[in-house]
Design a protein around this motif. Structure first.
Motif, PDB file in Angstrom:
ATOM      1  N   GLU A   1       0.842  -1.197   0.000  1.00 55.31           N
ATOM      2  CA  GLU A   1       0.000   0.000   0.000  1.00 55.31           C
ATOM      3  C   GLU A   1       0.877   1.246   0.000  1.00 55.31           C
ATOM      4  OE1 GLU A   1      -3.445   2.155   2.692  1.00 55.31           O
ATOM      5  OE2 GLU A   1      -2.902   0.065   3.041  1.00 55.31           O
ATOM      6  N   SER A   2       0.598   2.152  -0.895  1.00 53.78           N
ATOM      7  CA  SER A   2       1.397   3.364  -1.001  1.00 53.78           C
ATOM      8  C   SER A   2       1.087   4.303   0.157  1.00 53.78           C
ATOM      9  CB  SER A   2       1.092   4.071  -2.331  1.00 53.78           C
ATOM     10  OG  SER A   2       1.643   5.356  -2.332  1.00 53.78           O
ATOM     11  N   PRO A   3       2.103   4.960   0.726  1.00 55.19           N
ATOM     12  CA  PRO A   3       1.834   5.956   1.762  1.00 55.19           C
ATOM     13  C   PRO A   3       0.938   7.087   1.267  1.00 55.19           C
ATOM     14  CG  PRO A   3       4.185   5.427   1.632  1.00 55.19           C
ATOM     15  CD  PRO A   3       3.532   4.789   0.455  1.00 55.19           C
ATOM     16  N   LEU A   4       0.870   7.248  -0.057  1.00 54.35           N
ATOM     17  CA  LEU A   4       0.037   8.313  -0.602  1.00 54.35           C
ATOM     18  C   LEU A   4      -1.453   7.992  -0.541  1.00 54.35           C
ATOM     19  CD1 LEU A   4       2.104   9.319  -3.752  1.00 54.35           C
ATOM     20  CD2 LEU A   4       1.529  10.807  -1.849  1.00 54.35           C
ATOM     21  N   GLU A   5      -1.776   6.703  -0.263  1.00 56.24           N
ATOM     22  CA  GLU A   5      -3.179   6.344  -0.245  1.00 56.24           C
ATOM     23  C   GLU A   5      -3.966   7.183   0.765  1.00 56.24           C
ATOM     24  OE1 GLU A   5      -4.742   4.339  -2.273  1.00 56.24           O
ATOM     25  OE2 GLU A   5      -2.888   3.948  -3.342  1.00 56.24           O
ATOM     26  N   ALA A   6      -3.307   7.547   1.867  1.00 53.78           N
ATOM     27  CA  ALA A   6      -3.992   8.311   2.909  1.00 53.78           C
ATOM     28  C   ALA A   6      -4.430   9.686   2.420  1.00 53.78           C
ATOM     29  CB  ALA A   6      -3.081   8.452   4.132  1.00 53.78           C
ATOM     30  N   TYR A   7      -3.826  10.158   1.338  1.00 52.95           N
ATOM     31  CA  TYR A   7      -4.146  11.497   0.853  1.00 52.95           C
ATOM     32  C   TYR A   7      -5.306  11.497  -0.149  1.00 52.95           C
ATOM     33  CZ  TYR A   7       0.229  12.935   3.040  1.00 52.95           C
ATOM     34  OH  TYR A   7       1.211  13.199   3.938  1.00 52.95           O
ATOM     35  N   GLY A   8      -5.747  10.311  -0.556  1.00 52.78           N
ATOM     36  CA  GLY A   8      -6.901  10.229  -1.444  1.00 52.78           C
ATOM     37  C   GLY A   8      -6.651  10.702  -2.855  1.00 52.78           C
ATOM     38  N   LEU A   9      -5.410  10.537  -3.337  1.00 54.19           N
ATOM     39  CA  LEU A   9      -5.117  10.954  -4.704  1.00 54.19           C
ATOM     40  C   LEU A   9      -5.705   9.953  -5.690  1.00 54.19           C
ATOM     41  CD1 LEU A   9      -1.382  12.098  -4.509  1.00 54.19           C
ATOM     42  CD2 LEU A   9      -3.442  13.455  -4.186  1.00 54.19           C
TER      43      LEU A   9
ATOM     44  N   LYS B   1      -4.847  18.526  -1.474  1.00 54.03           N
ATOM     45  CA  LYS B   1      -4.903  17.247  -0.758  1.00 54.03           C
ATOM     46  C   LYS B   1      -3.648  17.003   0.090  1.00 54.03           C
ATOM     47  CE  LYS B   1      -8.037  14.916  -3.992  1.00 54.03           C
ATOM     48  NZ  LYS B   1      -8.242  13.783  -4.929  1.00 54.03           N
ATOM     49  N   LEU B   2      -2.496  17.449  -0.396  1.00 54.21           N
ATOM     50  CA  LEU B   2      -1.260  17.279   0.373  1.00 54.21           C
ATOM     51  C   LEU B   2      -1.087  18.369   1.423  1.00 54.21           C
ATOM     52  CD1 LEU B   2       1.347  16.257  -2.383  1.00 54.21           C
ATOM     53  CD2 LEU B   2      -0.062  14.786  -0.950  1.00 54.21           C
ATOM     54  N   ASP B   3      -1.953  19.380   1.366  1.00 54.57           N
ATOM     55  CA  ASP B   3      -1.893  20.505   2.298  1.00 54.57           C
ATOM     56  C   ASP B   3      -0.536  21.195   2.230  1.00 54.57           C
ATOM     57  OD1 ASP B   3      -2.780  22.316   4.168  1.00 54.57           O
ATOM     58  OD2 ASP B   3      -2.254  21.057   5.892  1.00 54.57           O
ATOM     59  N   VAL B   4      -0.126  21.535   0.999  1.00 53.38           N
ATOM     60  CA  VAL B   4       1.144  22.221   0.782  1.00 53.38           C
ATOM     61  C   VAL B   4       0.874  23.517   0.052  1.00 53.38           C
ATOM     62  CG1 VAL B   4       2.527  20.118   0.760  1.00 53.38           C
ATOM     63  CG2 VAL B   4       1.538  20.961  -1.382  1.00 53.38           C
TER      64      VAL B   4
END
Length: 972
Positions: free
Chosen positions: A903-911, A952-955
């Motif tokens: 599972e990609s760590p990016l999954e939490a960001y909903g991309l 989504k990344l809050d950047v």
């Protein structure tokens, strides 16, 4: 502004609500396209008017015109721009875009010369300018762009609407398109266009049905101001069948004692309405009918020889009786086209001649516009109409001049279908009257324009007429070469070769001229494309010598194109790419649109064949834009897209290939250009495991190739696809027969050198047969089957690359029923190095199978799980099934698919999947333009994805997003 309808909107509350909702959503940055349809007279225009009167957005309104003969290119866009008038945003955009300015009178234009060629115009630039204009106008308030009656639209206008519908992203725009669905026949070009636009996610389809009984009664009551005789009501209900236009006409006729039955045709009803008008009004109607399209009052006045004031006075009764109407752009037209037909049919021959002459004279002096913006170049805009009017006036010489001017103007606007129609008319007239126009040249230009829009049959007919009329040998040679090129583009090898040789026969052997260079260069490219390499080399030598002798840069570029194909056939990849890049450079500099397309297509083929995918994708992005500028994105450009999708499939980028193929098929490529697209769609379905879809696509490709007399190379590729489908479907004997028949076809030709994949499929088919039939008789049959394949393989051995040799060797061990795991491991390694994941996964499966057959349990389990992970990761459904079946036989547990993919760590960001791809571009430091080019999306769409990612990344910015991506393991 147009007149208010005589009655309120009845029975359209739901439809009007949908339009209102679209405008409200546009105000929030969600554009939409509304296809508003219904039969003639059902109330589409009235509904649009109701929306305009209450919605308050910025309005751009234009209608496609029912002009006799060819439609006017971009007529609704021109009307819409006129309606904006002195708008500051429009003036600014005109300064930025010469393509857009060319559509307005008084704007600067390039000089028109007989040497003008189609590629000088930029349709893509025009489309981008329109989109930019809509975006800038929408910054103040939502924009409502209405284009009515697209059933009369020219091809260029349809292309514009499709471009806008495809590229609208966050613009505050509603695009409303109306058309009569009873004017769209099954299988018509417009039907395909509508189906394509309907599939877009931003499109809404609003269909207006006939009114029901209660609704019709309400309409009758409104039109009659509540005082309705019961007999009249029942008669109107029966005779109108719920069509609002018929209701209106019938009520207006009720005092004339109309019979109870519905009139046999609308003709009688319309004629009686016309005859009830005053003489001055009927004279005005005759002028409107002759003009053949909605026109401003000054033009009407000049046509009927009256003053503007008199026309306005005569106009009122016709408006009151709903025969004429004032359109949203303040032009005057008939309420229904049938009025025009009826009135025109009633004209005396002398009246037609007089009115057509007056209309032509009025158009020539710019009576359609105020004097301040009318100028000499205004004639270019109305040249098509002038040709029709001068012809109607019996003045053929002037009609001829106007038709030629219209053809040149259509080329500049990149409207090749219109250019073809104008040149064809001019050629007909040139045969009837003496003039300075060269009829052979007109026929040639008409043929070239027809070819550019994919109508190769008509192009060949026109060019054939030109050949018969050519006055001397050089002219015949030039036209014969054109005929060869037309058949070449259509994929008809035999006809192309015959015409190229005919062109050569017309030229003395020792002649040194541009025509001679053209013929020899064309023969070089034709021979190379049809795998006649010895002939190609000879013609390359003579073509290059002649081209350089007469400084024919275009022809020299064609020779370089042929030299690239020759080099590829010899295995010299670097030389092939170098020659084709020179050809592309020459085509950009001086070539025709077809030269440019051929250079892009052949270079993409070589880049794909040599595994240079990054270069291939970049070339595709560049080429798609370039070919759109010269009008070939939908036809020859399909070959470029097919070559690019082939490369994407080879390296396992299936989603990208799927999007590209979907977009390409939506353009409905015709003739030979459809075959590679269907073939690649079949390959994609095959690797994903959808054998039914794969078979259907390969069959479509086969039918096209056989019907179009395609080159042997295309037959070989289609056979490879079909044979592989048969193998995966468990029909090895059918696959073997397909392959061996093709090998016999290309035996001894230059194409045989490229048959390594065919041979591998044949060995695999024999191995599958050997595995299924193990008795002694079957073993002898297998040896018989293998013999001719091994003979061909022996001839090819020196030319085969390492992965193909390793594959042949590994499959051969299966033929002997002693499948060698080491051979398959070497095969998998070589495919991995070549970036070919599907063949690699196939080899891993065969290795695991061989290990299990030998009883090596631990190594076999590891190998089987590795093969399964590779197949699942690719999404290769059919291969996954085979591996899982093998695992079941040997009682090997395979981990669930979810466990195989971390599972990609990016999954939490909903991309989304697309946002993952865009983020990779950000991580690599790419600009929005570069991301758009790589992913085949618009820059605006890329910008929207970037904005979503930042949120989504809050950047705060791109650089911070790139740093987050890097920390989470995303690589550009």
């Amino acid at each position: 502004m147009a007149e208010r309808p005589p009655a309120g909107i009845v029975g359209r509350d739901t439809s009007l609500l949908e339009l209102r909702t679209a405008v409200e959503r546009a105000a929030d940055g969600s554009p939409s396209v509304v296809l508003l349809t219904g039969e003639t007279g059902v109330g589409k225009t009235r509904l649009v008017r109701a929306l305009v009167e209450e919605a308050g957005p910025t309005l751009l309104y234009g209608a496609c015109l029912p002009v006799a003969g060819a439609p006017l290119p971009f007529a609704p866009l021109t009307q819409a721009l006129h309606r904006l008038g002195a708008n500051g945003v429009l003036r600014s955009q005109l300064d930025r875009s010469p393509d857009l300015a060319r559509l307005l009178p008084g704007a600067a234009r390039p000089a028109v010369t007989a040497a003008s060629v189609p590629q000088e115009a930029s349709q893509l630039g025009l489309f981008q300018s329109v989109l930019a204009l809509l975006e800038r106008l929408g910054a103040a308030r939502p924009v409502l762009l209405v284009i009515e009656d697209v059933h009369w639209a020219d091809r260029s206008t349809l292309d514009l609407i499709r471009y806008l519908a495809t590229n609208l992203a966050t613009e505050r725009v509603v695009l409303v398109v109306t058309y009569r669905d009873d004017s769209v026949g099954s299988g018509a070009a417009l039907a395909s266009w509508l189906a394509e636009v309907r599939r877009l996610p931003i499109t809404r389809h609003v269909r207006l049905e006939r009114l029901g009984r209660e609704e019709t009664m309400r309409l009758v009551a409104q039109l009659s101001e509540g005082d309705v005789d019961p007999d009249v009501l029942e008669s109107t209900l029966a005779r109108s069948a719920g069509n609002p236009l018929f209701v209106e006409h019938l009520l207006l006729e009720r005092g004339r004692g109309a019979p109870d039955a519905l009139p046999e045709t609308l003709h009688d009803l319309i004629l009686s309405r016309v005859c009830g008008l005053p003489d001055d009004s009927r004279r005005l109607l005759r002028g409107v009918a002759v003009l053949g399209r909605p026109s401003p009052i000054p033009l009407l006045a000049a046509t009927i020889g009256d003053t503007v004031e008199s026309v306005e006075a005569a106009l009122r009764p016709a408006l009151d009786q709903h025969v004429l109407l004032v359109l949203l752009d303040d032009t005057i037209g008939f309420r229904h086209p049938a009025f025009s037909e009826v009135v025109y049919a009633e004209l005396l021959p002398s009246e037609r001649v007089r009115l057509h002459r007056a209309a032509a004279q009025a158009l020539e002096v710019g009576a359609t516009e105020p004097p301040s913006i009318a100028g000499p170049d205004r004639r270019d805009d109305v040249a098509g109409e002038l040709a029709r009017h001068w012809l109607g006036a019996g003045d053929r010489p002037r009609a001829l001049d106007a038709a030629v001017t219209a053809g040149l103007a259509a080329e500049r606007m990149y409207a090749f279908a219109d250019a073809y129609a104008h040149y064809a008319r001019a050629a007909e007239l040139a045969a009837l009257v003496p003039s300075d126009h060269d009829r052979v040249s007109l026929l040639t230009r008409a043929a070239q324009s027809a070819s550019l829009v994919g109508d190769h049959e008509e192009a060949a007919r026109l060019a054939g007429t030109a050949f018969a009329a050519a006055p001397d040998a050089p002219a015949r040679a030039s036209v014969a070469a054109l005929l060869g090129s037309i058949h070449y583009q259509a994929g008809r090898g035999s006809e192309a070769g015959d015409w190229f040789l005919r062109a050569k026969e017309e030229i003395p052997d020792d002649e040194v001229s541009v025509v001679a260079a053209q013929v020899h260069a064309s023969l070089a490219l034709f021979s190379a494309s049809w795998s006649r390499m010895e002939e190609a080399i000879a013609y390359c030598d003579s073509g290059m010598r002649l081209s350089r002798a007469v400084d024919a840069r275009r022809e020299e570029g064609i020779v370089h194109n042929a030299l690239g194909l020759v080099a590829l056939a010899r295995g010299d990849e670097d030389t092939a790419i170098g020659e084709l890049r020179v050809a592309l450079s020459a085509a950009r500099e001086v070539g025709t649109p077809t030269d440019l397309a051929t250079a892009y297509v052949n270079l993409s083929h070589v880049l794909g064949a040599t595994g240079r995918l990054d270069d291939l994708v970049a070339l595709c992005a560049e080429g798609s834009v370039a070919l759109a500028r010269v009008g070939l994105a939908g036809q020859i450009g399909s070959l470029l897209m097919a070559n690019t999708s082939e490369g994407l499939i080879d390296v396992g980028r299936y989603d990208e290939a799927d999007r590209l193929l979907h977009d390409t098929l939506a353009r409905h490529p015709r003739g030979i250009t459809a075959a590679p697209v269907h073939l690649q769609a079949g390959r994609l379905a095959l690797v994903r495991g959808d054998l039914d879809a794969a078979w259907e696509r390969c069959e479509q490709a086969r039918i096209v190739v056989e019907s179009e007399n395609a080159p042997d190379g295309w037959i070989r590729l289609v056979t490879e696809g079909a044979a592989e489908v048969e193998l995966w479907a468990g029909r090895p004997r059918a696959a073997y027969e397909l392959v061996t028949e093709c090998l016999r076809l290309i035996a001894g030709s230059d194409e045989e050198a490229l048959a390594g994949h065919l041979v591998g499929l044949a060995i695999r088919a024999v191995a599958d047969e050997a595995d299924a039939h193990r008795d002694a008789a079957a073993r002898r049959a297998v040896r018989v089957l293998l013999a001719p394949v091994e003979e061909v393989r022996g001839r090819l051995m020196p030319q085969l690359d390492e992965p193909t040799l390793a594959w042949h060797a590994a499959e051969s061990t299966r033929v002997g029923l002693v499948s060698d795991p080491d051979a398959w491991e070497r095969c998998a390694t070589l495919w991995r190095r070549s970036r070919r994941p599907f063949p690699e996964a196939y080899a891993l499966w065969r290795r695991a199978e061989a290990l299990l057959d030998r009883g090596g349990r631990s190594d076999a389990v590891v190998a089987l799980r590795s093969a399964h992970a590779a197949a699942v990761g690719l999404g290769a459904g059919r291969l996954v099934e085979e591996i899982e079946r093998l695992a079941g036989w040997h009682r090997v547990d395979l981990p669930p698919a979810a466990e195989e993919i971390d599972e990609s760590p990016l999954e939490a960001y909903g991309l989304t999947a697309r946002e993952h791809e865009v983020l990779a571009g950000l991580a690599a430091g790419r600009t929005n333009q570069e991301i758009a080019d790589e992913l085949f999306i618009s820059v605006k769409t890329a910008s929207v994805h970037v904005s979503n990612i930042l949120r989504k990344l809050d950047v705060a910015g791109r650089q911070e997003a790139a740093r987050v991506a890097h920390r989470l393991g995303v690589r550009g």
